[in-house]
Design a protein around this motif. Structure first.
Motif, PDB file in Angstrom:
ATOM      1  N   UNK A   9       0.814  -1.213   0.000  1.00 41.26           N
ATOM      2  CA  UNK A   9       0.000   0.000   0.000  1.00 41.26           C
ATOM      3  C   UNK A   9       0.855   1.274   0.000  1.00 41.26           C
ATOM      4  N   UNK A  10       2.145   1.138   0.274  1.00 43.56           N
ATOM      5  CA  UNK A  10       3.029   2.304   0.311  1.00 43.56           C
ATOM      6  C   UNK A  10       3.920   2.385  -0.937  1.00 43.56           C
ATOM      7  N   UNK A  11       3.654   1.561  -1.925  1.00 39.57           N
ATOM      8  CA  UNK A  11       4.443   1.551  -3.154  1.00 39.57           C
ATOM      9  C   UNK A  11       4.447   2.934  -3.804  1.00 39.57           C
ATOM     10  N   UNK A  12       5.604   3.344  -4.259  1.00 38.86           N
ATOM     11  CA  UNK A  12       5.834   4.607  -4.980  1.00 38.86           C
ATOM     12  C   UNK A  12       5.652   5.864  -4.129  1.00 38.86           C
ATOM     13  N   UNK A  13       5.549   5.718  -2.815  1.00 38.30           N
ATOM     14  CA  UNK A  13       5.508   6.896  -1.948  1.00 38.30           C
ATOM     15  C   UNK A  13       6.933   7.372  -1.717  1.00 38.30           C
ATOM     16  N   UNK A  14       7.097   8.677  -1.611  1.00 36.16           N
ATOM     17  CA  UNK A  14       8.411   9.239  -1.313  1.00 36.16           C
ATOM     18  C   UNK A  14       8.642   9.153   0.185  1.00 36.16           C
ATOM     19  N   UNK A  15       9.781   8.601   0.572  1.00 39.90           N
ATOM     20  CA  UNK A  15      10.052   8.338   1.979  1.00 39.90           C
ATOM     21  C   UNK A  15      11.458   8.784   2.356  1.00 39.90           C
ATOM     22  N   UNK A  16      11.657   8.855   3.651  1.00 42.31           N
ATOM     23  CA  UNK A  16      12.974   9.054   4.245  1.00 42.31           C
ATOM     24  C   UNK A  16      13.247   7.831   5.101  1.00 42.31           C
ATOM     25  N   UNK A  17      14.451   7.277   5.004  1.00 40.87           N
ATOM     26  CA  UNK A  17      14.855   6.159   5.853  1.00 40.87           C
ATOM     27  C   UNK A  17      15.766   6.694   6.950  1.00 40.87           C
ATOM     28  N   UNK A  18      15.454   6.318   8.183  1.00 40.10           N
ATOM     29  CA  UNK A  18      16.276   6.692   9.325  1.00 40.10           C
ATOM     30  C   UNK A  18      16.814   5.390   9.902  1.00 40.10           C
ATOM     31  N   UNK A  19      18.129   5.262   9.944  1.00 40.61           N
ATOM     32  CA  UNK A  19      18.725   4.004  10.389  1.00 40.61           C
ATOM     33  C   UNK A  19      19.721   4.245  11.512  1.00 40.61           C
ATOM     34  N   UNK A  20      19.749   3.303  12.445  1.00 45.47           N
ATOM     35  CA  UNK A  20      20.812   3.265  13.445  1.00 45.47           C
ATOM     36  C   UNK A  20      21.377   1.842  13.440  1.00 45.47           C
ATOM     37  N   UNK A  21      22.038   1.428  14.475  1.00 39.11           N
ATOM     38  CA  UNK A  21      22.690   0.117  14.495  1.00 39.11           C
ATOM     39  C   UNK A  21      21.709  -1.052  14.476  1.00 39.11           C
ATOM     40  N   UNK A  22      20.485  -0.863  14.962  1.00 42.42           N
ATOM     41  CA  UNK A  22      19.563  -1.986  15.119  1.00 42.42           C
ATOM     42  C   UNK A  22      18.231  -1.840  14.398  1.00 42.42           C
ATOM     43  N   UNK A  23      17.894  -0.649  13.916  1.00 43.63           N
ATOM     44  CA  UNK A  23      16.558  -0.400  13.390  1.00 43.63           C
ATOM     45  C   UNK A  23      16.604   0.509  12.163  1.00 43.63           C
ATOM     46  N   UNK A  24      15.673   0.259  11.227  1.00 45.76           N
ATOM     47  CA  UNK A  24      15.429   1.170  10.108  1.00 45.76           C
ATOM     48  C   UNK A  24      13.979   1.631  10.235  1.00 45.76           C
ATOM     49  N   UNK A  25      13.755   2.938  10.228  1.00 47.91           N
ATOM     50  CA  UNK A  25      12.411   3.495  10.287  1.00 47.91           C
ATOM     51  C   UNK A  25      12.133   4.197   8.961  1.00 47.91           C
ATOM     52  N   UNK A  26      10.969   3.893   8.370  1.00 47.05           N
ATOM     53  CA  UNK A  26      10.575   4.468   7.087  1.00 47.05           C
ATOM     54  C   UNK A  26       9.495   5.510   7.370  1.00 47.05           C
ATOM     55  N   UNK A  27       9.752   6.767   6.951  1.00 45.50           N
ATOM     56  CA  UNK A  27       8.857   7.887   7.236  1.00 45.50           C
ATOM     57  C   UNK A  27       8.393   8.491   5.915  1.00 45.50           C
ATOM     58  N   UNK A  28       7.075   8.729   5.792  1.00 47.23           N
ATOM     59  CA  UNK A  28       6.523   9.368   4.587  1.00 47.23           C
ATOM     60  C   UNK A  28       7.074  10.789   4.510  1.00 47.23           C
ATOM     61  N   UNK A  29       7.591  11.155   3.351  1.00 43.16           N
ATOM     62  CA  UNK A  29       8.281  12.428   3.184  1.00 43.16           C
ATOM     63  C   UNK A  29       7.376  13.633   3.410  1.00 43.16           C
ATOM     64  N   UNK A  30       6.124  13.570   2.968  1.00 46.85           N
ATOM     65  CA  UNK A  30       5.229  14.719   3.053  1.00 46.85           C
ATOM     66  C   UNK A  30       4.497  14.810   4.386  1.00 46.85           C
ATOM     67  N   UNK A  31       3.961  13.680   4.860  1.00 50.59           N
ATOM     68  CA  UNK A  31       3.114  13.708   6.052  1.00 50.59           C
ATOM     69  C   UNK A  31       3.862  13.475   7.361  1.00 50.59           C
TER      70      UNK A  31
END
Length: 62
Positions: A9-31
């Motif tokens: 359902x999130x295909x082709x959405x613009x996102x930012x990835x935030x990564x540290x040593x143990x986790x990757x968080x995917x955040x919608x760029x606009x909202x």
């Protein structure tokens, strides 16, 4: 190569990835909505979205 599971359902959405040593968080760029949180496991090639319930797994038929 590793793949992040964030959901079709999130295909082709613009996102930012935030990564540290143990986790990757995917955040919608606009909202700013957090779309997925994935735990890094270098021994696996697919890292599932831990915010979603797992789907049907092989062998889990009722």
């Amino acid at each position: 190569m590793h793949r992040l599971g964030i959901g079709a359902e999130h295909r082709k959405k613009r996102v930012i990835l935030i990564a540290d040593e143990t986790t990757v968080t995917v955040v919608h760029l606009t909202t700013g909505e957090i779309l997925a949180t994935n735990t890094i496991n270098p021994d696996r090639s697919y890292w599932r979205n831990t915010q979603k319930e797992p789907g049907r797994w092989p062998g889990s038929f009722s």
